[in-house]
Design a protein around this motif. Structure first.
Motif, PDB file in Angstrom:
ATOM      1  N   VAL A  25       0.839  -1.213   0.000  1.00 28.74           N
ATOM      2  CA  VAL A  25       0.000   0.000   0.000  1.00 28.74           C
ATOM      3  C   VAL A  25       0.867   1.252   0.000  1.00 28.74           C
ATOM      4  N   GLU A  26       0.243   2.364  -0.444  1.00 27.06           N
ATOM      5  CA  GLU A  26       0.990   3.624  -0.471  1.00 27.06           C
ATOM      6  C   GLU A  26       0.305   4.718   0.341  1.00 27.06           C
ATOM      7  N   SER A  27      -0.754   4.330   1.083  1.00 28.92           N
ATOM      8  CA  SER A  27      -1.406   5.330   1.935  1.00 28.92           C
ATOM      9  C   SER A  27      -1.903   4.650   3.206  1.00 28.92           C
ATOM     10  N   VAL A  28      -2.179   5.444   4.226  1.00 32.87           N
ATOM     11  CA  VAL A  28      -2.664   4.915   5.506  1.00 32.87           C
ATOM     12  C   VAL A  28      -4.041   4.285   5.314  1.00 32.87           C
ATOM     13  N   LYS A  29      -4.861   4.953   4.511  1.00 37.82           N
ATOM     14  CA  LYS A  29      -6.214   4.463   4.245  1.00 37.82           C
ATOM     15  C   LYS A  29      -6.160   3.049   3.640  1.00 37.82           C
ATOM     16  N   ASP A  30      -5.299   2.888   2.649  1.00 37.86           N
ATOM     17  CA  ASP A  30      -5.169   1.571   2.011  1.00 37.86           C
ATOM     18  C   ASP A  30      -4.565   0.535   2.964  1.00 37.86           C
ATOM     19  N   ALA A  31      -3.749   1.002   3.913  1.00 36.28           N
ATOM     20  CA  ALA A  31      -3.159   0.087   4.887  1.00 36.28           C
ATOM     21  C   ALA A  31      -4.264  -0.534   5.736  1.00 36.28           C
ATOM     22  N   VAL A  32      -5.242   0.283   6.126  1.00 37.51           N
ATOM     23  CA  VAL A  32      -6.362  -0.199   6.938  1.00 37.51           C
ATOM     24  C   VAL A  32      -7.201  -1.191   6.128  1.00 37.51           C
ATOM     25  N   VAL A  44       1.859  -7.436  10.323  1.00 36.29           N
ATOM     26  CA  VAL A  44       3.165  -6.798  10.389  1.00 36.29           C
ATOM     27  C   VAL A  44       3.154  -5.646   9.388  1.00 36.29           C
ATOM     28  N   VAL A  45       3.554  -4.468   9.862  1.00 34.77           N
ATOM     29  CA  VAL A  45       3.617  -3.287   8.992  1.00 34.77           C
ATOM     30  C   VAL A  45       5.084  -3.076   8.637  1.00 34.77           C
ATOM     31  N   LYS A  46       5.400  -3.168   7.332  1.00 36.50           N
ATOM     32  CA  LYS A  46       6.807  -3.154   6.931  1.00 36.50           C
ATOM     33  C   LYS A  46       7.122  -2.060   5.918  1.00 36.50           C
ATOM     34  N   ALA A  47       8.112  -1.255   6.232  1.00 39.65           N
ATOM     35  CA  ALA A  47       8.586  -0.217   5.313  1.00 39.65           C
ATOM     36  C   ALA A  47       9.215  -0.892   4.096  1.00 39.65           C
ATOM     37  N   GLN A  48       8.913  -0.397   2.893  1.00 42.89           N
ATOM     38  CA  GLN A  48       9.510  -0.941   1.670  1.00 42.89           C
ATOM     39  C   GLN A  48      10.569   0.030   1.147  1.00 42.89           C
ATOM     40  N   ILE A  49      11.807  -0.266   1.478  1.00 38.95           N
ATOM     41  CA  ILE A  49      12.933   0.490   0.904  1.00 38.95           C
ATOM     42  C   ILE A  49      13.987  -0.510   0.463  1.00 38.95           C
ATOM     43  N   HIS A  50      14.893  -0.070  -0.431  1.00 38.36           N
ATOM     44  CA  HIS A  50      15.944  -0.977  -0.909  1.00 38.36           C
ATOM     45  C   HIS A  50      17.123  -0.980   0.063  1.00 38.36           C
ATOM     46  N   ALA A  51      16.945  -1.526   1.252  1.00 36.90           N
ATOM     47  CA  ALA A  51      18.067  -1.639   2.192  1.00 36.90           C
ATOM     48  C   ALA A  51      17.715  -2.641   3.264  1.00 36.90           C
ATOM     49  N   GLY A  52      18.735  -3.316   3.762  1.00 37.72           N
ATOM     50  CA  GLY A  52      18.534  -4.248   4.862  1.00 37.72           C
ATOM     51  C   GLY A  52      18.547  -3.514   6.196  1.00 37.72           C
ATOM     52  N   GLY A  55      14.189  -3.611  10.296  1.00 34.71           N
ATOM     53  CA  GLY A  55      13.613  -3.892  11.607  1.00 34.71           C
ATOM     54  C   GLY A  55      14.302  -3.092  12.703  1.00 34.71           C
ATOM     55  N   LEU A  56      15.637  -3.162  12.711  1.00 33.24           N
ATOM     56  CA  LEU A  56      16.410  -2.459  13.730  1.00 33.24           C
ATOM     57  C   LEU A  56      16.233  -0.946  13.626  1.00 33.24           C
ATOM     58  N   GLY A  57      15.998  -0.461  12.409  1.00 34.05           N
ATOM     59  CA  GLY A  57      15.824   0.975  12.197  1.00 34.05           C
ATOM     60  C   GLY A  57      14.420   1.466  12.551  1.00 34.05           C
ATOM     61  N   GLY A  58      13.527   0.560  12.931  1.00 31.07           N
ATOM     62  CA  GLY A  58      12.167   0.973  13.315  1.00 31.07           C
ATOM     63  C   GLY A  58      11.194   0.959  12.146  1.00 31.07           C
ATOM     64  N   GLY A  59      11.550   0.242  11.069  1.00 31.44           N
ATOM     65  CA  GLY A  59      10.685   0.227   9.893  1.00 31.44           C
ATOM     66  C   GLY A  59       9.826  -1.022   9.776  1.00 31.44           C
ATOM     67  N   ALA A  73       1.097   2.612  10.399  1.00 31.02           N
ATOM     68  CA  ALA A  73       1.193   3.060   9.010  1.00 31.02           C
ATOM     69  C   ALA A  73       1.464   4.556   8.986  1.00 31.02           C
ATOM     70  N   ASN A  74       0.739   5.288   9.847  1.00 30.14           N
ATOM     71  CA  ASN A  74       0.928   6.725   9.975  1.00 30.14           C
ATOM     72  C   ASN A  74       2.355   7.081  10.362  1.00 30.14           C
ATOM     73  N   GLU A  75       2.881   6.263  11.275  1.00 28.23           N
ATOM     74  CA  GLU A  75       4.216   6.523  11.803  1.00 28.23           C
ATOM     75  C   GLU A  75       5.311   6.217  10.766  1.00 28.23           C
ATOM     76  N   ILE A  76       5.161   5.081  10.081  1.00 24.16           N
ATOM     77  CA  ILE A  76       6.264   4.626   9.215  1.00 24.16           C
ATOM     78  C   ILE A  76       6.220   5.256   7.815  1.00 24.16           C
ATOM     79  N   LEU A  77       5.024   5.429   7.268  1.00 24.17           N
ATOM     80  CA  LEU A  77       4.913   5.998   5.918  1.00 24.17           C
ATOM     81  C   LEU A  77       5.392   7.458   5.963  1.00 24.17           C
ATOM     82  N   GLY A  78       6.322   7.786   5.128  1.00 25.37           N
ATOM     83  CA  GLY A  78       6.832   9.154   5.105  1.00 25.37           C
ATOM     84  C   GLY A  78       8.018   9.389   6.020  1.00 25.37           C
ATOM     85  N   MET A  79       8.369   8.372   6.833  1.00 30.16           N
ATOM     86  CA  MET A  79       9.537   8.570   7.700  1.00 30.16           C
ATOM     87  C   MET A  79      10.820   8.359   6.903  1.00 30.16           C
TER      88      MET A  79
END
Lengths: 390, 290
Positions: A25-32, A44-52, A55-59, A73-79
């Motif tokens: 998903v790309e929005s909080v609404k879609d996450a729900v 499990v709410v998981k940040a999608q970035i190209h890096a390992g 988890g430790l970084g809070g994503g 979703a609110n917290e992680i999206l946009g961080m």
């Protein structure tokens, strides 16, 4: 080329490799909405970035209610997520993967990568799942099992047995599950010209089944032409925009944090030029290889990209012309000064094919700020001095 | 004397009639290389650059007795071309093409080894024995005949190094550009002993870069087997971790493959290691006047 976890899991599904259900998903609404569709009871709410190290970084976080999914979703999206692989500047999270929670009995590490020494892929596995594999290799190398797979025979059952026994699996069903899992993973690797596939953690459930809880994949850029469906997964927002722009013109560019912009032909000489600058007390602002087909247009583009960096105090053009003709580079420099405002000293060293003609062209053009370097050492010294304002 | 190739070496070109193949074959001929023909499927029977064209490598080898093939075919067909050359009895394939898929090179190199065929490259400038035989894309005029052997992963650093060596008045025996891809053919480990055995070569220049561990293997070999002086430069001391620097293989992953690790290993093996490529010529002069 790297892809996201959610894309890797799409490929896993195609190969019948077990992985939890999830929705990108790309929005909080879609996450729900996604959480409702998956049904829970754990997400499990998981940040999608190209890096390992997400988890430790809070994503990567666990939610027990839909409200918690929304909150996370609110917290992680946009961080901006900082991990040991993103560098200190971190990466902006623009996509989330909402996934079913899994029944975890134990965690493993499993990957397939090219071993350059053996010149073939190896399966690498460890009972230390969820840990950084470089740390495991450093601190307890005996916990890593390595099984080379010769591509001319492909994955055989004995590879799987070496792996299963190496991981200490004693239950026959568990052994069978591991052999089948690894067999599909190697097939995926070979079929798609992967460079590396890493699953960390790979989990064993209470039923003795193996599930890919994570998925990281990189592919051989040279082979993307025969895998259009994978090439289409490229996410340009994950890449440095200047590097992407440079690549369009056949330039290979990597930004660094120094003051001297470099434009060089050939990767080795480009690195060697950076090293020389550094050795003489200066700092390179970038790596830039203009490639074998450099012409006036690409050189002008190179100047434009280098000058976008506000830290650049001087530019060192270092060309040893073989295929690349120096007169073309000289014309490119003149062209660049016409279309871009080159407001820093430019030190030019041109040697090799058509160097005398190039020197003549530059002399006649009468460009302010242009300093000629006689050889690599002389040019680098002049560039370092110019960047210091001397 | 020299290594690998000389004035008597008979060479065919795979991808002979293409733009790159034609241009460079012509340059090689002008340098004096004995190019005896070329291969382009469906153009067999034609004449190109005054040399015969064949449909297959096997026909070309039968008709010309060529032992070396210079490969210019497009990246997707390199694996196939290398295996065809191996099957046809070619002894050395010099692969110039850039961007060959790594998987294809794994298969092709394993197959070549099985058939006893040596390979150089891919993605390399080729090999040149000064004033005798040029098989590749390097500017021939900078390689003057002399007594220094050169091995390099990088094309332009080969030219830079050779130019400095020649400017110091020493000249080159043979220079080999081995390429910087993750999988390459002949490497330091195979070429260093050839220079050691070559009576004309008195000093060896070795140019490496970050990524992989070929230079570390070379250091071990130099310590055990090489008595001639070696000068080395490793490019990428200032390269950031985890970033590919132009060559697909030039990447520091984790703590492995750094320039420092390689420079330390070479120094410990008695090699004269320079911190900048600008110092290669001077270093050669220094070790040769000892």
């Amino acid at each position: 080329m790297n892809i996201h976890e959610y894309q890797a899991k799409q490929i896993f599904k195609k190969y019948d490799i077990p992985t939890p259900k999830g929705i990108m998903v790309e929005s909080v609404k879609d996450a729900v909405i996604a959480a409702q569709e998956l049904g829970g009871p754990i997400w499990v709410v998981k940040a999608q970035i190209h890096a390992g190290g997400r988890g430790l970084g809070g994503g990567v976080k666990l939610a027990k209610t839909i409200d918690e999914v929304e909150e996370l979703a609110n917290e992680i999206l946009g961080m901006t997520l900082v991990t040991h692989q993103t560098g200190p500047e971190g990466k902006l999270v623009q996509k989330l993967y909402i996934e079913d929670g899994a029944d975890i009995q134990s965690e493993y590490y499993l990957s397939v990568v090219l071993d350059r020494k053996l010149e073939m892929p190896i399966i690498m596995a460890s009972t230390e799942g969820g840990m950084n594999i470089e740390d495991v290799a450093e601190n307890s190398p005996e916990k890593i099992v390595i099984v080379p797979v010769d591509p001319s025979i492909g994955f055989q059952a004995f590879h799987g047995r070496e792996l299963a026994f190496g991981l200490g699996l004693t239950d026959k069903d568990e052994q069978r599950n591991m052999i089948s899992f690894a067999s599909k993973l190697v097939k995926l690797y070979m079929d798609n010209d992967a460079e590396m596939i890493e699953i960390n953690p790979l989990v064993k459930t209470g039923k003795g089944e193996f599930i890919a809880l994570d998925g990281k994949m990189g592919f051989d850029n040279s082979a993307l032409g025969r895998h259009p469906e994978i090439a289409a997964m490229r996410d340009l927002t994950e890449e440095d925009p200047d590097e992407v722009e440079a690549a369009k013109y056949g330039l290979s560019y990597v930004a660094l944090d120094g003051e001297i912009g470099c434009m060089v032909n050939g990767a080795g000489l480009a690195m060697g030029t950076m090293d020389t600058i550094n050795h003489m007390g200066g700092t390179p602002a970038n790596f830039l290889d203009v490639g074998g087909s450099a012409n006036a247009e690409t050189v002008a583009k190179g100047f434009e990209i280098i000058l976008k960096n506000p830290n650049v105090k001087a530019i060192f053009v270092n060309i040893f012309g073989g295929i690349v003709r120096c007169d073309r580079i000289a014309n490119g420099i003149i062209e660049a000064t016409k279309i871009t405002d080159v407001n820093v000293p430019v030190i030019v060293r041109l040697d090799g094919t058509n160097a005398p003609e190039a020197a003549e062209i530059l002399k006649n053009a009468n460009i302010a700020n242009l300093i000629v370097g006689d050889d690599l050492g002389d040019g680098a010294a002049k560039a370092v001095a110019a960047a210091k304002g001397n | 004397m020299s290594i690998l190739v000389n004035k008597d070496t008979k060479v065919i070109v795979q991808g002979f009639t293409g733009k790159e193949g034609s241009f460079h074959a012509e340059q090689c001929l002008a340098y004096g290389t004995q190019i005896v023909g070329g291969v382009t499927p469906n153009k067999g029977g034609q004449v190109h650059l005054n040399k015969p064209v064949f449909n297959t490598v096997s026909e070309a080898v039968k008709a010309t007795d060529a032992t070396v093939s210079m490969i210019f075919v497009p990246p997707a067909f390199v694996g196939d071309a290398v295996m065809e050359a191996a099957e046809a009895g070619i002894e050395l394939a010099v692969i110039i093409t850039e961007g060959a898929p790594v998987k294809d090179m794994q298969m092709a190199k394993a197959y070549a080894t099985k058939h006893g065929m040596m390979t150089i490259g891919p993605n390399c400038p080729g090999v040149i024995t000064a004033e005798e035989c040029k098989i590749g894309i390097m500017p021939g005029m900078i390689f003057k005949k002399g007594k220094v052997g050169l091995i390099s992963k990088s094309g332009t650093l080969t030219y830079e190094g050779a130019n400095q060596v020649c400017n110091e008045g020493f000249g080159i025996t043979t220079a080999v550009g081995i390429g910087g891809d993750p999988i390459i053919g002949l490497s330091y480990k195979q070429i260093l002993p050839m220079f050691e055995a070559d009576p004309e070569t008195e000093c060896i220049v070795m140019i490496g870069e970050i990524g992989g561990d070929l230079e570390i293997q070379a250091a071990k070999l130099i310590k055990e087997q090489i008595t001639k002086p070696v000068v080395a430069f490793i490019a990428g001391q200032t390269a950031p971790k985890g970033k590919t620097m132009g060559h697909a293989g030039a990447i520091v992953s984790g703590t492995a493959g750094t320039a420092k690790e390689k420079m330390d290993a070479l120094e410990a093996a008695g090699v004269k290691v320079v911190v900048s490529p600008a110092e290669i010529g001077k270093a050669v002069k220094e070790v040769l006047s000892k």
